[in-house]
Design a protein around this motif. Structure first.
Motif, PDB file in Angstrom:
ATOM      1  N   PRO A  35      10.215   9.243   6.329  1.00 33.05           N
ATOM      2  CA  PRO A  35       9.950  10.467   7.080  1.00 33.05           C
ATOM      3  C   PRO A  35       8.576  11.067   6.811  1.00 33.05           C
ATOM      4  N   SER A  36       7.991  10.795   5.650  1.00 36.15           N
ATOM      5  CA  SER A  36       6.681  11.376   5.335  1.00 36.15           C
ATOM      6  C   SER A  36       5.521  10.440   5.689  1.00 36.15           C
ATOM      7  N   ASP A  37       5.809   9.245   6.192  1.00 35.82           N
ATOM      8  CA  ASP A  37       4.732   8.310   6.551  1.00 35.82           C
ATOM      9  C   ASP A  37       4.096   8.715   7.868  1.00 35.82           C
ATOM     10  N   GLU A  38       2.772   8.781   7.872  1.00 36.58           N
ATOM     11  CA  GLU A  38       1.998   9.090   9.076  1.00 36.58           C
ATOM     12  C   GLU A  38       1.363   7.775   9.512  1.00 36.58           C
ATOM     13  N   VAL A  39       1.852   7.205  10.589  1.00 34.85           N
ATOM     14  CA  VAL A  39       1.409   5.867  10.985  1.00 34.85           C
ATOM     15  C   VAL A  39       0.593   5.847  12.273  1.00 34.85           C
ATOM     16  N   ASP A  40       0.396   6.986  12.911  1.00 40.52           N
ATOM     17  CA  ASP A  40      -0.326   6.994  14.180  1.00 40.52           C
ATOM     18  C   ASP A  40      -1.834   6.811  14.016  1.00 40.52           C
ATOM     19  N   SER A  41      -2.415   7.432  13.001  1.00 41.00           N
ATOM     20  CA  SER A  41      -3.860   7.296  12.804  1.00 41.00           C
ATOM     21  C   SER A  41      -4.152   6.011  12.035  1.00 41.00           C
ATOM     22  N   PRO A  42      -5.314   5.412  12.252  1.00 38.77           N
ATOM     23  CA  PRO A  42      -5.670   4.211  11.485  1.00 38.77           C
ATOM     24  C   PRO A  42      -5.636   4.448   9.978  1.00 38.77           C
ATOM     25  N   ALA A  43      -6.089   5.608   9.518  1.00 41.29           N
ATOM     26  CA  ALA A  43      -6.095   5.888   8.079  1.00 41.29           C
ATOM     27  C   ALA A  43      -4.667   6.035   7.543  1.00 41.29           C
ATOM     28  N   GLY A  44      -3.832   6.754   8.266  1.00 37.66           N
ATOM     29  CA  GLY A  44      -2.446   6.920   7.843  1.00 37.66           C
ATOM     30  C   GLY A  44      -1.707   5.591   7.832  1.00 37.66           C
ATOM     31  N   PHE A  45      -1.954   4.789   8.853  1.00 35.76           N
ATOM     32  CA  PHE A  45      -1.320   3.475   8.946  1.00 35.76           C
ATOM     33  C   PHE A  45      -1.757   2.596   7.781  1.00 35.76           C
ATOM     34  N   ALA A  46      -3.048   2.594   7.490  1.00 42.70           N
ATOM     35  CA  ALA A  46      -3.570   1.790   6.373  1.00 42.70           C
ATOM     36  C   ALA A  46      -2.953   2.244   5.051  1.00 42.70           C
ATOM     37  N   GLY A  47      -2.764   3.554   4.882  1.00 40.72           N
ATOM     38  CA  GLY A  47      -2.126   4.059   3.675  1.00 40.72           C
ATOM     39  C   GLY A  47      -0.680   3.601   3.564  1.00 40.72           C
ATOM     40  N   TRP A  48       0.017   3.610   4.679  1.00 41.23           N
ATOM     41  CA  TRP A  48       1.405   3.143   4.703  1.00 41.23           C
ATOM     42  C   TRP A  48       1.475   1.651   4.352  1.00 41.23           C
ATOM     43  N   VAL A  49       0.599   0.848   4.949  1.00 42.08           N
ATOM     44  CA  VAL A  49       0.568  -0.589   4.665  1.00 42.08           C
ATOM     45  C   VAL A  49       0.261  -0.830   3.183  1.00 42.08           C
ATOM     46  N   THR A  50      -0.630  -0.031   2.614  1.00 40.10           N
ATOM     47  CA  THR A  50      -0.949  -0.148   1.180  1.00 40.10           C
ATOM     48  C   THR A  50       0.285   0.144   0.329  1.00 40.10           C
ATOM     49  N   ARG A  51       1.052   1.168   0.709  1.00 36.11           N
ATOM     50  CA  ARG A  51       2.288   1.483  -0.018  1.00 36.11           C
ATOM     51  C   ARG A  51       3.277   0.327   0.069  1.00 36.11           C
ATOM     52  N   LEU A  52       3.434  -0.245   1.265  1.00 34.46           N
ATOM     53  CA  LEU A  52       4.355  -1.377   1.426  1.00 34.46           C
ATOM     54  C   LEU A  52       3.933  -2.555   0.553  1.00 34.46           C
ATOM     55  N   ALA A  53       2.630  -2.819   0.498  1.00 32.10           N
ATOM     56  CA  ALA A  53       2.131  -3.926  -0.328  1.00 32.10           C
ATOM     57  C   ALA A  53       2.448  -3.682  -1.799  1.00 32.10           C
ATOM     58  N   ALA A  54       2.293  -2.443  -2.246  1.00 37.84           N
ATOM     59  CA  ALA A  54       2.582  -2.124  -3.648  1.00 37.84           C
ATOM     60  C   ALA A  54       4.063  -2.318  -3.961  1.00 37.84           C
ATOM     61  N   GLU A  55       4.935  -1.948  -3.020  1.00 37.96           N
ATOM     62  CA  GLU A  55       6.375  -2.132  -3.213  1.00 37.96           C
ATOM     63  C   GLU A  55       6.777  -3.603  -3.118  1.00 37.96           C
ATOM     64  N   SER A  56       5.950  -4.426  -2.489  1.00 38.15           N
ATOM     65  CA  SER A  56       6.288  -5.822  -2.228  1.00 38.15           C
ATOM     66  C   SER A  56       5.814  -6.786  -3.295  1.00 38.15           C
ATOM     67  N   ASP A  57       5.376  -6.291  -4.426  1.00 39.08           N
ATOM     68  CA  ASP A  57       4.854  -7.167  -5.480  1.00 39.08           C
ATOM     69  C   ASP A  57       5.984  -7.600  -6.407  1.00 39.08           C
ATOM     70  N   PRO A  58       6.534  -8.829  -6.219  1.00 35.70           N
ATOM     71  CA  PRO A  58       7.663  -9.261  -7.049  1.00 35.70           C
ATOM     72  C   PRO A  58       7.288  -9.516  -8.510  1.00 35.70           C
ATOM     73  N   SER A  59       5.998  -9.524  -8.825  1.00 34.31           N
ATOM     74  CA  SER A  59       5.600  -9.715 -10.223  1.00 34.31           C
ATOM     75  C   SER A  59       5.756  -8.424 -11.029  1.00 34.31           C
ATOM     76  N   LYS A  60       5.870  -7.279 -10.328  1.00 35.05           N
ATOM     77  CA  LYS A  60       6.074  -6.007 -11.016  1.00 35.05           C
ATOM     78  C   LYS A  60       7.536  -5.902 -11.425  1.00 35.05           C
ATOM     79  N   PRO A  61       7.825  -5.348 -12.601  1.00 40.68           N
ATOM     80  CA  PRO A  61       9.218  -5.212 -13.034  1.00 40.68           C
ATOM     81  C   PRO A  61       9.980  -4.230 -12.145  1.00 40.68           C
ATOM     82  N   VAL A  62      11.260  -4.520 -11.963  1.00 45.65           N
ATOM     83  CA  VAL A  62      12.125  -3.626 -11.203  1.00 45.65           C
ATOM     84  C   VAL A  62      12.409  -2.407 -12.072  1.00 45.65           C
TER      85      VAL A  62
END
Length: 173
Positions: A35-62
């Motif tokens: 609900p707090s993700d702003e995906v309409d602007s290029p900057a907001g979208f890039a920030g959201w994609v960066t967050r997804l990448a950080a969550e998608s790192d399986p080498s990080k401990p759960v």
């Protein structure tokens, strides 16, 4: 031929097109839009994609209580057809919504894309060491029921959720 790719800011216009086809709201599972993700602007979208990448790192401990998740987009010729997410670790969120969630944009349904992507994410689950995964879908989502059952899903039962009654399936990996 479709491919599964990590979310990328390069496909901002294509993702917006897919989102707009679904209509207003947070949309289908598999994209990780909050609900707090702003995906309409290029900057907001890039920030959201960066967050997804950080969550998608399986080498990080759960970390207990946090969502660890691998996000993939289903893309064909730079057109976003859908998304799929593999949540790993067993926490309250996974127990409510399942390990794997996916969504296919309406114009791309009935092509077998959800089944195709699910098979690939089951391979990812195996790589992560999961021996079984939970999938949850609305009781009236017959397309998802068929997809899950074709991949060996065993019905645990039906539970009420904040979005209405949902079927709960386990698939051995």
């Amino acid at each position: 031929m479709p491919e599964l790719i990590a979310p990328t800011a390069r496909l901002h216009p294509a993702w917006i097109e897919a989102r707009d086809e679904w209509g207003p709201g947070l949309h289908e599972d598999g994209f990780g839009v909050g609900p707090s993700d702003e995906v309409d602007s290029p900057a907001g979208f890039a920030g959201w994609v960066t967050r997804l990448a950080a969550e998608s790192d399986p080498s990080k401990p759960v970390v207990a209580g946090q969502i660890s998740c691998i996000y993939r987009w289903i893309v064909e010729r730079d057109r976003v057809l859908g998304g799929i997410a593999l949540r790993y670790g067993l926490n309250d969120y996974v127990l409510q919504f399942g390990h794997i969630g996916y969504g296919i944009r309406p114009s791309s349904r009935r092509r077998g894309l959800a089944t195709w992507a699910l098979v690939r994410m089951l391979d990812e689950a195996r790589t992560l060491g999961l021996d079984r995964v939970l999938l949850v879908c609305a009781v009236d989502n017959l397309a998802s029921v068929k997809t899950i059952e074709q991949r060996g899903g065993v019905l645990e039962g039906v539970r009420d959720t904040e979005h209405g009654p949902a079927r709960r399936y386990w698939i051995k990996v």
